[in-house]
Design a protein around this motif. Structure first.
Motif, PDB file in Angstrom:
ATOM      1  N   LEU A  64      44.740  51.443  -6.888  1.00 33.94           N
ATOM      2  CA  LEU A  64      46.012  51.019  -7.602  1.00 33.94           C
ATOM      3  C   LEU A  64      45.272  49.891  -8.609  1.00 33.94           C
ATOM      4  N   ASN A  65      44.720  49.271  -8.220  1.00 35.36           N
ATOM      5  CA  ASN A  65      44.501  48.357  -9.223  1.00 35.36           C
ATOM      6  C   ASN A  65      43.874  48.093 -10.609  1.00 35.36           C
ATOM      7  N   VAL A  66      43.060  49.478 -10.585  1.00 34.42           N
ATOM      8  CA  VAL A  66      42.026  49.843 -11.449  1.00 34.42           C
ATOM      9  C   VAL A  66      43.402  50.563 -12.355  1.00 34.42           C
ATOM     10  N   CYS A  67      44.198  50.819 -11.859  1.00 35.08           N
ATOM     11  CA  CYS A  67      46.101  51.978 -12.662  1.00 35.08           C
ATOM     12  C   CYS A  67      46.457  50.431 -13.034  1.00 35.08           C
ATOM     13  N   LEU A  68      46.816  49.277 -12.741  1.00 36.79           N
ATOM     14  CA  LEU A  68      47.886  48.405 -12.680  1.00 36.79           C
ATOM     15  C   LEU A  68      47.338  47.190 -13.794  1.00 36.79           C
ATOM     16  N   SER A 113      59.659  50.912 -10.674  1.00 39.97           N
ATOM     17  CA  SER A 113      58.342  49.336 -11.061  1.00 39.97           C
ATOM     18  C   SER A 113      57.305  49.559 -10.392  1.00 39.97           C
ATOM     19  N   GLU A 114      56.301  49.095 -11.032  1.00 36.82           N
ATOM     20  CA  GLU A 114      54.496  49.342 -10.363  1.00 36.82           C
ATOM     21  C   GLU A 114      54.585  49.639  -9.028  1.00 36.82           C
ATOM     22  N   THR A 115      55.402  48.721  -8.717  1.00 32.80           N
ATOM     23  CA  THR A 115      54.808  48.347  -7.274  1.00 32.80           C
ATOM     24  C   THR A 115      55.545  49.876  -6.465  1.00 32.80           C
ATOM     25  N   ASP A 116      56.835  49.781  -6.262  1.00 32.24           N
ATOM     26  CA  ASP A 116      57.419  51.169  -6.003  1.00 32.24           C
ATOM     27  C   ASP A 116      56.601  52.752  -6.175  1.00 32.24           C
TER      28      ASP A 116
END
Length: 162
Positions: A64-68, A113-116
């Motif tokens: 997730l961190n890499v993608c975001l 959204s990114e989190t969703d």
């Protein structure tokens, strides 16, 4: 990165890496770049794994961190890595770009959204609310409500497209 590390620690979790990377990319080339960067970051950070969570949770967080991070870089116009080809095991599993129904779902997910996006992907992986909260850094009480709202938005989007 040694092939033993890849085979033992990354490949068993390739499914979730593929799904998350797919949700944050629009092309096979970007997908491959993200996937390889995730693998590289997992290998680089392996010594920082403190076993306070499961290895799979660590994989989720890094992915997730890499993608975001890449998503933010692409919005700013920064160029990211150029990759070589992916291992055959990953290519065999990454046929999501060829399936219209899956593409429709991913297209709907990309409107979140990114989190969703992260929440619904983890939900689709059948993670518990507690696991989802732990991975995304939220509290488990909000996850159920959030998932209900996300499902509603996805249904609405998909019904509008049909």
């Amino acid at each position: 990165m040694g092939s033993d590390f890849y085979l033992q620690y990354i490949l068993p979790h390739a499914g979730i890496i593929i799904k998350i990377c797919r949700a944050y990319t629009n092309s096979q080339a970007d997908f491959e770049d993200y996937y390889q960067e995730v693998c590289l970051q997992i290998w680089r950070s392996k010594d920082n794994f403190n076993q306070q969570c499961q290895w799979s949770t660590w994989i989720y967080r890094i992915t997730l961190n890499v993608c975001l991070t890449y998503l933010k870089q692409s919005k700013n116009g920064d160029k990211h890595i150029v990759s070589d080809s992916l291992p055959d095991e990953v290519i065999d599993d990454s046929k999501a770009f060829a399936n219209d129904e899956i593409n429709l779902l991913y297209n709907a997910i990309k409107h979140l959204s990114e989190t969703d996006r992260a929440v619904i992907l983890l939900y689709l992986e059948e993670k518990t609310y507690e696991e989802i909260a732990d991975i995304i850094g939220s509290n488990s009480n909000n996850i159920g409500v959030r998932i209900t709202r996300i499902k509603s938005r996805l249904t609405k989007f998909i019904n509008q497209v049909d």
